[in-house]
Structures are given as C-alpha cells and as structure tokens.
Design a protein around this motif. Structure first.
Motif, mmCIF file in Angstrom:
data_model
loop_
_atom_site.group_PDB
_atom_site.id
_atom_site.type_symbol
_atom_site.label_atom_id
_atom_site.label_comp_id
_atom_site.label_asym_id
_atom_site.label_seq_id
_atom_site.Cartn_x
_atom_site.Cartn_y
_atom_site.Cartn_z
ATOM 1 N N MET A 114 7.000 -28.378 -16.010
ATOM 2 C CA MET A 114 7.333 -29.430 -17.637
ATOM 3 C C MET A 114 6.873 -28.818 -18.739
ATOM 4 O O MET A 114 6.947 -29.250 -19.326
ATOM 5 C CB MET A 114 6.655 -30.551 -17.213
ATOM 6 N N PHE A 115 5.301 -28.782 -18.554
ATOM 7 C CA PHE A 115 4.669 -28.498 -19.301
ATOM 8 C C PHE A 115 4.556 -27.112 -20.458
ATOM 9 O O PHE A 115 4.213 -27.179 -21.472
ATOM 10 C CB PHE A 115 3.168 -29.435 -19.660
ATOM 11 N N ILE A 116 4.485 -25.811 -19.128
ATOM 12 C CA ILE A 116 3.946 -24.576 -19.829
ATOM 13 C C ILE A 116 5.047 -23.720 -20.135
ATOM 14 O O ILE A 116 5.786 -23.031 -21.286
ATOM 15 C CB ILE A 116 3.326 -24.016 -18.901
ATOM 16 N N ILE A 117 6.212 -23.612 -18.980
ATOM 17 C CA ILE A 117 7.211 -23.210 -19.130
ATOM 18 C C ILE A 117 8.321 -23.046 -20.106
ATOM 19 O O ILE A 117 8.655 -22.250 -20.866
ATOM 20 C CB ILE A 117 7.768 -23.412 -17.345
ATOM 21 N N PRO A 118 8.638 -24.038 -20.102
ATOM 22 C CA PRO A 118 9.520 -24.630 -21.894
ATOM 23 C C PRO A 118 8.718 -24.154 -22.775
ATOM 24 O O PRO A 118 9.708 -23.946 -24.595
ATOM 25 C CB PRO A 118 9.601 -26.265 -21.810
ATOM 26 N N PHE A 119 7.482 -23.531 -23.608
ATOM 27 C CA PHE A 119 7.056 -23.128 -24.338
ATOM 28 C C PHE A 119 6.651 -21.606 -24.509
ATOM 29 O O PHE A 119 6.836 -21.073 -25.112
ATOM 30 C CB PHE A 119 5.586 -23.872 -24.080
ATOM 31 N N ILE A 120 6.919 -21.137 -23.295
ATOM 32 C CA ILE A 120 6.432 -20.064 -22.717
ATOM 33 C C ILE A 120 7.624 -19.546 -22.679
ATOM 34 O O ILE A 120 7.862 -17.766 -22.791
ATOM 35 C CB ILE A 120 5.720 -19.584 -22.016
ATOM 36 N N SER A 121 8.566 -20.049 -21.972
ATOM 37 C CA SER A 121 9.976 -19.428 -21.998
ATOM 38 C C SER A 121 11.135 -19.438 -23.298
ATOM 39 O O SER A 121 11.238 -19.812 -24.659
ATOM 40 C CB SER A 121 11.274 -20.515 -21.329
ATOM 41 N N GLU A 122 12.181 -17.742 -23.261
ATOM 42 C CA GLU A 122 12.235 -17.204 -24.572
ATOM 43 C C GLU A 122 13.435 -18.006 -24.240
ATOM 44 O O GLU A 122 14.892 -18.154 -25.845
ATOM 45 C CB GLU A 122 12.010 -15.845 -25.559
ATOM 46 N N SER A 123 14.038 -18.413 -23.918
ATOM 47 C CA SER A 123 15.746 -19.027 -23.634
ATOM 48 C C SER A 123 15.789 -20.696 -24.339
ATOM 49 O O SER A 123 14.355 -20.990 -24.540
ATOM 50 C CB SER A 123 16.441 -19.313 -22.207
ATOM 51 N N GLU A 124 16.343 -20.206 -24.954
ATOM 52 C CA GLU A 124 17.369 -21.439 -26.164
ATOM 53 C C GLU A 124 17.540 -22.792 -25.011
ATOM 54 O O GLU A 124 17.664 -24.043 -25.360
ATOM 55 C CB GLU A 124 18.562 -20.939 -26.442
ATOM 56 N N SER A 125 17.846 -22.475 -23.380
ATOM 57 C CA SER A 125 18.189 -23.565 -22.783
ATOM 58 C C SER A 125 17.030 -23.959 -21.631
ATOM 59 O O SER A 125 17.123 -25.548 -21.412
ATOM 60 C CB SER A 125 19.075 -22.953 -21.593
ATOM 61 N N SER A 126 15.378 -23.634 -22.056
ATOM 62 C CA SER A 126 14.825 -24.301 -21.655
ATOM 63 C C SER A 126 14.345 -26.088 -22.453
ATOM 64 O O SER A 126 14.546 -25.406 -24.091
ATOM 65 C CB SER A 126 13.475 -23.204 -21.220
ATOM 66 N N HIS A 127 13.842 -26.523 -22.127
ATOM 67 C CA HIS A 127 13.485 -28.003 -22.588
ATOM 68 C C HIS A 127 12.720 -28.340 -22.054
ATOM 69 O O HIS A 127 12.385 -28.896 -20.460
ATOM 70 C CB HIS A 127 15.006 -27.679 -23.075
#
Length: 157
Positions: A114-127
C-alpha cells in the motif's frame, strides 16, 4: 498389577478435546481455502516450466510469470499460508505461533504494497490502494491472540 495394567490404558480413557472448536466459523472456512490454495501454489510451481503465463496475486502483489521474483514470492506466501492453515486445522502444537506469524507477515506485506511499492515503482499504473485483506488479518490476529492460552493448554487428539 491391576493399577499397572490400568495405567497403560489411561491414555485411551481421556475425553476427546478438540482445539478446532475454539476457532470461529470464518477462520475454519479460511483454513480450507488456504489449504487448497497452498496445494494449488505447489501445483503452479511444478507446472510453471510448462506454463509460461499464469495469473498470481495476493496482498497487492501480482504477476503473470510464476518463475519471476514476484511470482516465487507469491507462491512462497501461498505455500506458507497453506502450511499455517494446515497446522491450525490439524491442531498442531506450534499452530498458534505459525498462524500469528502468518497474520503479522500478511499485515506487513499489505502495508508494503500500500505505502512503499507505489512510490518506488516506475510503472505509471502503480497507484495507492487500500488493501481490504487488512480487514480480516487484524481480527484474525486478535482472535488467535485471544484463544492462544486455551489452545496451548488443551491436549489435541
């Protein structure tokens, strides 16, 4: 002689106490779901060299390739959850510690997704998304914590 022969059979005279009765219906249901999912995860792992695309998802992590890092991570989670469910259903002595670890790991993995992956992911689909699994993991842990003392002090079959 009579007391000695009787003592050999005392073990068979004990009343049957089933720890499983301490579990609410919803935990019993999830035990079966995760035991089946654990077996399926082993099947996916075995079949993955032959099947190149297979949808896997848990706690916000998802992949189409089982032999990737995330795929093996998801399979490991499912196998561990299956083992935890098996331990709980079949009243193993270490079931409480394994299932509490399972619940804590689930909460930690949900928070990471919820909190870490959306900020480190380079994918535009991560939210940012709220994981509803937390709505079950937290009561699951609290219920396990509540019945742990009684579970540990009962004898299983």
């Amino acid at each position: 002689m009579n007391t000695e022969s009787k003592s050999h059979f005392e073990e068979f005279e004990k009343p049957l106490i089933i720890r499983r009765k301490l579990l609410p219906w919803w935990i019993k249901t999830f035990c079966w779901i995760f035991m089946v999912m654990g077996v399926c995860a082993i099947g996916v792992l075995i079949a993955s060299p032959f099947i190149t695309s297979f949808q896997l998802s848990i706690y916000g992590f998802e992949t189409n390739t089982p032999l990737s890092g995330i795929g093996l991570f998801i399979i490991a989670i499912l196998i561990f959850k299956g083992f935890a469910a098996y331990s709980l259903w079949f009243e193993k002595d270490n079931a409480m510690s394994i299932t509490k670890i399972d619940a804590i790991l689930g909460v930690v993995i949900c928070i990471i997704s919820m909190f870490i992956i959306p900020f480190i992911s380079e994918s535009e689909s991560s939210h940012f998304s709220i994981r509803l699994e937390l709505a079950l993991l937290i009561p699951y842990y609290l219920k396990l914590n509540k019945i742990e003392y009684e579970w540990d002090n009962l004898e299983s079959l």
